[in-house]
Write a protein that holds these residues in place. Structure first.
Motif, PDB file in Angstrom:
ATOM      1  N   THR A  41       0.814  -1.220   0.000  1.00 41.66           N
ATOM      2  CA  THR A  41       0.000   0.000   0.000  1.00 41.66           C
ATOM      3  C   THR A  41       0.848   1.270   0.000  1.00 41.66           C
ATOM      4  OG1 THR A  41      -0.134  -0.076   2.433  1.00 41.66           O
ATOM      5  CG2 THR A  41      -1.900  -1.172   1.176  1.00 41.66           C
ATOM      6  N   ALA A  42       2.150   1.145  -0.249  1.00 40.21           N
ATOM      7  CA  ALA A  42       3.043   2.319  -0.223  1.00 40.21           C
ATOM      8  C   ALA A  42       2.612   3.353  -1.269  1.00 40.21           C
ATOM      9  CB  ALA A  42       4.478   1.881  -0.493  1.00 40.21           C
ATOM     10  N   PRO A  43       2.754   4.652  -0.946  1.00 41.42           N
ATOM     11  CA  PRO A  43       2.363   5.705  -1.891  1.00 41.42           C
ATOM     12  C   PRO A  43       3.425   5.920  -2.968  1.00 41.42           C
ATOM     13  CG  PRO A  43       3.216   6.704   0.116  1.00 41.42           C
ATOM     14  CD  PRO A  43       3.198   5.210   0.362  1.00 41.42           C
ATOM     15  N   LEU A  44       3.641   4.896  -3.788  1.00 40.73           N
ATOM     16  CA  LEU A  44       4.664   4.954  -4.817  1.00 40.73           C
ATOM     17  C   LEU A  44       4.240   5.903  -5.941  1.00 40.73           C
ATOM     18  CD1 LEU A  44       5.544   1.156  -5.164  1.00 40.73           C
ATOM     19  CD2 LEU A  44       6.623   2.865  -3.696  1.00 40.73           C
ATOM     20  N   THR A  45       5.205   6.611  -6.499  1.00 45.89           N
ATOM     21  CA  THR A  45       4.901   7.562  -7.568  1.00 45.89           C
ATOM     22  C   THR A  45       4.830   6.896  -8.941  1.00 45.89           C
ATOM     23  OG1 THR A  45       7.219   8.066  -8.071  1.00 45.89           O
ATOM     24  CG2 THR A  45       6.168   9.353  -6.312  1.00 45.89           C
ATOM     25  N   GLY A  46       5.658   5.876  -9.169  1.00 42.85           N
ATOM     26  CA  GLY A  46       5.777   5.269 -10.491  1.00 42.85           C
ATOM     27  C   GLY A  46       6.564   6.114 -11.480  1.00 42.85           C
ATOM     28  N   TYR A  47       7.138   7.228 -11.013  1.00 44.74           N
ATOM     29  CA  TYR A  47       7.809   8.167 -11.915  1.00 44.74           C
ATOM     30  C   TYR A  47       9.079   7.585 -12.547  1.00 44.74           C
ATOM     31  CZ  TYR A  47       4.826  11.916 -10.027  1.00 44.74           C
ATOM     32  OH  TYR A  47       3.764  12.712  -9.658  1.00 44.74           O
ATOM     33  N   TRP A  48       9.669   6.581 -11.886  1.00 52.63           N
ATOM     34  CA  TRP A  48      10.923   6.018 -12.428  1.00 52.63           C
ATOM     35  C   TRP A  48      10.694   5.263 -13.741  1.00 52.63           C
ATOM     36  CZ3 TRP A  48       8.338   4.387  -8.107  1.00 52.63           C
ATOM     37  CH2 TRP A  48       7.757   3.107  -8.172  1.00 52.63           C
ATOM     38  N   ARG A  49       9.442   4.992 -14.055  1.00 56.98           N
ATOM     39  CA  ARG A  49       9.128   4.306 -15.315  1.00 56.98           C
ATOM     40  C   ARG A  49       8.875   5.283 -16.467  1.00 56.98           C
ATOM     41  NH1 ARG A  49       6.001   0.925 -11.610  1.00 56.98           N
ATOM     42  NH2 ARG A  49       4.232   2.331 -11.909  1.00 56.98           N
TER      43      ARG A  49
END
Length: 239
Positions: A41-49
């Motif tokens: 459930t971590a608030p990951l950004t996904g920006y590294w993709r």
């Protein structure tokens, strides 16, 4: 492992269970620092993709950075904020290293950071480092570098001004606070693709001041930036 050693380990885990650094619940066997539920459930950004993302856009408005990303959103009042403050102010550097490894795996899997040769942690001034005992950005950088197969360079860039904490400064004063705060001593070591790493990006002033010093001293290098956490407010995103 002997039966006695295993029994003693299980007894210690029963009496003094390790707890998740985010939610505080006891960790199950095989879990380290952060439990499976909190990871899920971590608030990951996904920006590294993404080559183009809000962190990259924010940075490229001011500097020609090659890539830019952040791993987590810095959510006020959340357990993730407490985790970051724990390794920033309360000595839990092993958690910073573990988070760096997790972030590094994601960067590697994205394929956008495959050619990173050097990882540079944003340096602390030596006085602040002496008070704290370590630089948390170095441990994040170590974790990332281990996953990317890159080297960590702690000596080529230094903080030459002992600036006041950015957290205590209003947004409009942060850039001025870190202006000319960094200098590059070994520009020849900053060749190729260099990843600059910090723990938290709010307005980006610190990261960009350091990246700017690197680009001026070693104009042939490609500088990317990676923050473990980023403030939505700093990106202009409503929380």
């Amino acid at each position: 492992m002997s039966i006695l050693s295993e029994w003693l380990r299980d007894l210690r885990a029963l009496l003094f269970p390790e707890r998740c650094a985010v939610c505080g619940e006891p960790l199950a066997r095989g879990e380290r620092f952060v439990c499976t539920l909190c990871r899920t459930t971590a608030p990951l950004t996904g920006y590294w993709r993404e080559t183009d993302n809000p962190v990259a856009e924010r940075c490229r408005d001011l500097l020609p950075v090659h890539r830019a990303s952040a791993f987590l959103f810095f959510v006020r009042g959340s357990g993730w904020r407490r985790l970051i403050h724990a390794f920033k102010y309360r000595g839990r550097w092993r958690a910073a290293l573990a988070m760096g490894r997790w972030y590094g795996r994601c960067l590697r899997e994205s394929g956008l950071y495959d050619d990173v040769q050097t990882v540079v942690p944003v340096p602390l001034h030596f006085r602040k480092r002496c008070r704290r005992g370590y630089n948390q950005a170095e441990y994040i950088a170590e974790g990332i570098a281990a996953e990317l197969g890159a080297r960590v360079d702690r000596k080529s860039v230094r903080r030459c001004r002992n600036t006041a904490s950015q957290a205590l400064k209003p947004r409009r004063e942060r850039a001025a606070n870190v202006e000319e705060a960094f200098e590059v001593r070994r520009p020849e070591r900053l060749a190729g693709h260099v990843l600059l790493v910090d723990d938290v990006m709010t307005t980006g002033s610190t990261l960009l001041a350091c990246a700017g010093a690197m680009l001026r001293a070693a104009p042939g290098c490609r500088v990317s930036v990676a923050a473990l956490a980023v403030s939505r407010r700093g990106l202009g995103i409503r929380e």
